[in-house]
Design a protein around this motif. Structure first.
Motif, PDB file in Angstrom:
ATOM      1  N   THR A 157      -3.379   3.091   2.665  1.00  0.00           N
ATOM      2  CA  THR A 157      -3.875   2.103   1.702  1.00  0.00           C
ATOM      3  C   THR A 157      -3.558   2.551   0.281  1.00  0.00           C
ATOM      4  O   THR A 157      -3.120   1.745  -0.559  1.00  0.00           O
ATOM      5  N   ASN A 160       0.079   2.043  -0.431  1.00  0.00           N
ATOM      6  CA  ASN A 160       0.367   0.611  -0.613  1.00  0.00           C
ATOM      7  C   ASN A 160      -0.022   0.117  -2.002  1.00  0.00           C
ATOM      8  O   ASN A 160       0.615  -0.778  -2.556  1.00  0.00           O
ATOM      9  N   ASP A 243      10.026  -0.517   0.762  1.00  0.00           N
ATOM     10  CA  ASP A 243       8.578  -0.739   0.677  1.00  0.00           C
ATOM     11  C   ASP A 243       8.151  -1.207  -0.712  1.00  0.00           C
ATOM     12  O   ASP A 243       7.156  -1.920  -0.860  1.00  0.00           O
ATOM     13  N   THR A 246       7.995  -4.929  -0.671  1.00  0.00           N
ATOM     14  CA  THR A 246       7.015  -5.596   0.202  1.00  0.00           C
ATOM     15  C   THR A 246       5.584  -5.182  -0.121  1.00  0.00           C
ATOM     16  O   THR A 246       4.630  -5.900   0.204  1.00  0.00           O
ATOM     17  N   ASN A 248       4.130  -2.754   1.314  1.00  0.00           N
ATOM     18  CA  ASN A 248       3.572  -2.212   2.555  1.00  0.00           C
ATOM     19  C   ASN A 248       4.258  -0.915   2.929  1.00  0.00           C
ATOM     20  O   ASN A 248       5.391  -0.671   2.531  1.00  0.00           O
ATOM     21  N   SER A 250       6.105   0.843   5.703  1.00  0.00           N
ATOM     22  CA  SER A 250       6.760   0.293   6.903  1.00  0.00           C
ATOM     23  C   SER A 250       6.959   1.313   8.024  1.00  0.00           C
ATOM     24  O   SER A 250       7.408   0.949   9.104  1.00  0.00           O
TER      25      SER A 250
END
Ligand code: ATP
Ligand code: MG
Length: 354
Positions: A157, A160, A243, A246, A248, A250
């Motif tokens: 998290t 991200n 990443d 996005t 995220n 991956s």
């Protein structure tokens, strides 16, 4: 684990049921909507986990009633225990005369494995379902696994949250390094434990599946790492480039999967309905074998509606070759039961055992 006696009052459509003699194999037979699954659900509650149908506690009360009661007598490690569950708005539980703080404290005292039509998703659906199966199965055996998983997910998290800004701010690479170190070290632990668990399942799974398919099919299981051949630390570094678009992460265990192959071909993509059902069922049977190997005792088996979609040979395997595990099977079609060599048949009608 063996249930000796079960009774309940005002639980769903089961107004008053008392069964004081079970066999190793117990078939609960009856037309649709008579209360067969409700009976399995009542037994399941003694694991301390909420309903396997995802129902709220208050939905378990018979319509119009304010209180439901369930009782069980069971033998574990050679000792007879009793437990009670009372449901009002919520569940409360008593074990051997002692009131428990929460019903979840029944966990580990009474063990059951349930297979319900939803479990077809284990083969049919996306990887998240398979990861959840692994995480729950491993977490029950090794509680430390859950804390490693939590630390891991926290670091993912955090990564991200900043990976998107990395596009505009190269200095964030220092922070990314820290989170990726954390992800890589916990991620390796998690993937290693999962692979070890799959190896343990693998001691039983092919044999169980071979039995289910009467030796016609071979099942192979493989852990698929999202990092591929790369080590996770390196894979995270490589993934930064994609990443950051996005937002995220991956790669890592939260993206890993298990692949099931029947005779070398993906069961998820090409398996028939009956094959998928057989793989999911074999997985649950193998899980019970692993529990037995670690704890020295089999859980009770609750099999809801497994017979449909299986051919007579596979049905025969379930009815007559699951040995040493007390099992409860529901079915609608009486012809399913003609193949039962030993065991007990209970006929369920309008919430009563006939
Ligand atoms: N809280 C409740 N109070 C009273 N009846 C309920 C309650 N919840 C469910 N029922 C009823 O219980 C009945 C039997 O449900 P159950 O799911 O056990 O059937 P079943 O015998 O497993 O049927 P099937 O073969 O279709 O799976 C349903 O008709 C449902 O309406
Ligand atoms: Mg049912």
């Amino acid at each position: 684990m063996k249930i000796n006696c079960f009774s309940c009052r005002n639980f769903r459509n089961l107004q008053n049921i008392e069964i004081s003699s079970f066999d190793e194999m117990n078939v609960i037979c009856g037309e649709n909507a008579q209360g067969k699954t409700n009976l399995l659900e009542g037994i399941w509650l003694f694991t301390g986990i909420k309903s396997f149908r995802g129902a709220k506690d208050s939905a378990l009360l018979k319509f119009g009633c304010e209180k439901a009661e369930l009782n069980i007598l069971f033998t574990a490690e050679g000792i007879e225990n009793d437990a009670q569950i009372e449901i009002k708005e919520h569940r409360s539980a008593v074990f051997n005369g002692n009131k428990l703080k929460t019903p979840s404290q029944l966990a580990g005292k009474f063990n059951a494995t349930v297979f319900s039509p939803n479990d077809l998703g284990l083969v049919r659906d996306g990887p998240a379902v398979r990861r959840r199966f692994l995480d729950i199965a491993i977490g029950q055996l090794y509680p430390n696994y859950i804390s490693a998983l939590k630390n891991y997910m926290r670091a993912v998290t955090q990564r991200n949250q900043i990976i998107k800004d990395y596009r505009y701010d190269g200095t964030l690479s220092v922070m990314l390094d820290i989170f990726e170190d954390e992800i890589a070290s916990n991620g390796k632990k998690i993937a290693d434990i999962r692979k070890k668990y799959i190896d343990r399942l693998g001691e039983f799974l092919p044999k169980v599946y071979e039995g289910l398919s009467s030796g016609k099919e071979i099942l192979e299981t493989e852990y698929i790492s999202s990092a591929g051949e790369e080590n996770l630390r390196q894979a995270l570094l490589t993934a930064r480039k994609t990443d950051m678009y996005t937002g995220n992460t991956s790669v890592g265990p939260h993206r890993d999967d298990i692949e099931f192959k029947i005779n070398g071909i993906s069961a998820r993509s090409f398996g028939s309905q009956g094959q998928k059902r057989s793989v999911a069922l074999a997985l649950k049977l193998a899980e019970a074998e692993v529990i037995n190997k670690v704890n020295g005792e089999y859980p009770v088996f609750l099999l809801d509606d497994v017979m449909s979609e299986l051919d007579p040979e596979r049905q025969n395997y379930i009815l007559n070759h699951i040995k040493g595990i007390q099992s409860f099977i529901t079915c609608c079609d009486p012809s399913n039961v003609e193949r039962l060599k030993s065991g007990k048949i209970f006929e369920m009608k309008k919430g009563r055992i006939m």
